[in-house]
Scaffold this active site. Structure first.
Site, mmCIF file in Angstrom:
data_model
loop_
_atom_site.group_PDB
_atom_site.id
_atom_site.type_symbol
_atom_site.label_atom_id
_atom_site.label_comp_id
_atom_site.label_asym_id
_atom_site.label_seq_id
_atom_site.Cartn_x
_atom_site.Cartn_y
_atom_site.Cartn_z
ATOM 1 N N GLY A 33 -22.596 0.976 0.569
ATOM 2 C CA GLY A 33 -23.258 1.564 0.102
ATOM 3 C C GLY A 33 -24.253 2.172 -0.920
ATOM 4 N N LEU A 34 -25.499 2.883 -0.818
ATOM 5 C CA LEU A 34 -26.438 3.548 -2.104
ATOM 6 C C LEU A 34 -25.501 2.999 -3.766
ATOM 7 C CD1 LEU A 34 -27.668 6.377 -0.695
ATOM 8 C CD2 LEU A 34 -28.374 3.819 -0.919
ATOM 9 N N SER A 35 -26.613 2.817 -4.028
ATOM 10 C CA SER A 35 -26.729 2.800 -5.922
ATOM 11 C C SER A 35 -26.233 3.809 -6.291
ATOM 12 C CB SER A 35 -27.532 2.682 -6.697
ATOM 13 O OG SER A 35 -27.485 2.494 -7.844
ATOM 14 N N GLY A 36 -24.827 3.570 -7.179
ATOM 15 C CA GLY A 36 -24.424 5.631 -7.714
ATOM 16 C C GLY A 36 -23.964 6.426 -6.009
ATOM 17 N N SER A 37 -23.011 5.480 -5.366
ATOM 18 C CA SER A 37 -22.118 5.956 -4.334
ATOM 19 C C SER A 37 -21.124 6.359 -4.907
ATOM 20 C CB SER A 37 -22.512 5.506 -3.224
ATOM 21 O OG SER A 37 -21.910 3.892 -3.100
ATOM 22 N N GLY A 38 -20.142 5.207 -5.791
ATOM 23 C CA GLY A 38 -18.944 4.824 -5.979
ATOM 24 C C GLY A 38 -18.399 3.828 -5.834
ATOM 25 N N LYS A 39 -18.810 2.840 -5.819
ATOM 26 C CA LYS A 39 -18.314 1.432 -4.814
ATOM 27 C C LYS A 39 -17.440 0.666 -5.929
ATOM 28 C CE LYS A 39 -22.440 -0.439 -4.088
ATOM 29 N NZ LYS A 39 -22.952 1.049 -4.193
ATOM 30 N N SER A 107 -25.438 -4.239 -0.055
ATOM 31 C CA SER A 107 -25.634 -4.555 1.090
ATOM 32 C C SER A 107 -26.451 -3.867 1.719
ATOM 33 C CB SER A 107 -24.416 -5.784 1.056
ATOM 34 O OG SER A 107 -23.418 -4.816 1.197
#
Length: 204
Positions: A33-39, A107
């Site tokens: 997921g995007l940067s800041g998505s909460g991964k 990724s």
């Protein structure tokens, strides 16, 4: 006769024996997921809950791999691919010890994730898309990266000046716009537990 230099593989206890010992199935949960998505936040919450349920896990994310095994890599396209390749290979080693890997990496391309899937194995690669809109990620911006990317200070930044390819057929998609993550983790556990639960009948 061709010499085989990897003879230790034949001397190491196999994966199934270690899974029996740990009473779980080794899998790789690959959060994209995007940067800041909460991964990483979700990975940490998921690890905590799995640990409470007596599952043995390890988180890999950008911080712990870029500060160690991948600290010699930069952010060129080639190095980003190599970053993911090494992560996948390390994940496979952990998984073959019966450990559940929770990998949290942007990724951004199908090529990267498919490479990881091929290394780890289709049946063991649980791709989880953290589906958080770009505007929400920008509002969070915990490291100030989006602000720098918008100012042109970070080139080829995913979501701004470089694309993010949404997985076509992920193991699951997770909406992560609610600051209360307990419900999100429960949703994830419903799908993940059947994949990692050890069943004694598997060895009969």
């Amino acid at each position: 006769m061709e010499n085989h230099i990897y003879t230790t593989f034949e001397q190491i206890k196999d994966r199934s024996a270690k899974e029996v010992y740990l009473k779980q199935k080794g899998k790789v949960i690959w959060m994209t997921g995007l940067s800041g998505s909460g991964k990483t936040t979700l990975a940490s919450a998921l690890e905590k809950r799995l640990f409470e349920l007596n599952y043995f896990c390890q988180i890999l994310d950008g911080d712990n791999v870029r500060s160690g095994i991948n600290k010699n890599l930069r952010f060129t396209d080639a190095d980003r691919m190599e970053n993911i390749r090494r992560i996948a290979e390390v994940s496979k080693l952990f998984m073959n010890c019966g450990i559940i890997l929770i990998c949290a990496f942007i990724s951004p391309t199908n090529e990267m994730r498919n490479m990881a899937r091929e290394i780890i194995g289709e049946d063991d690669f649980l791709e989880v898309f953290i589906d958080t809109p770009l505007e929400v990620c920008e509002q969070r911006d915990p490291k100030g990266l989006y602000k720098k990317a918008r100012a042109g200070e970070i080139p080829n930044f995913t979501g701004i000046s470089a694309p993010f390819e949404v997985p076509a057929h992920p193991f699951m998609s997770v909406k992560n716009t609610n600051p209360e993550i307990n419900e999100t983790v429960r949703e994830m556990l419903k799908k993940i537990i059947p994949e990692v639960r050890w069943d004694p009948s598997d060895i009969l």
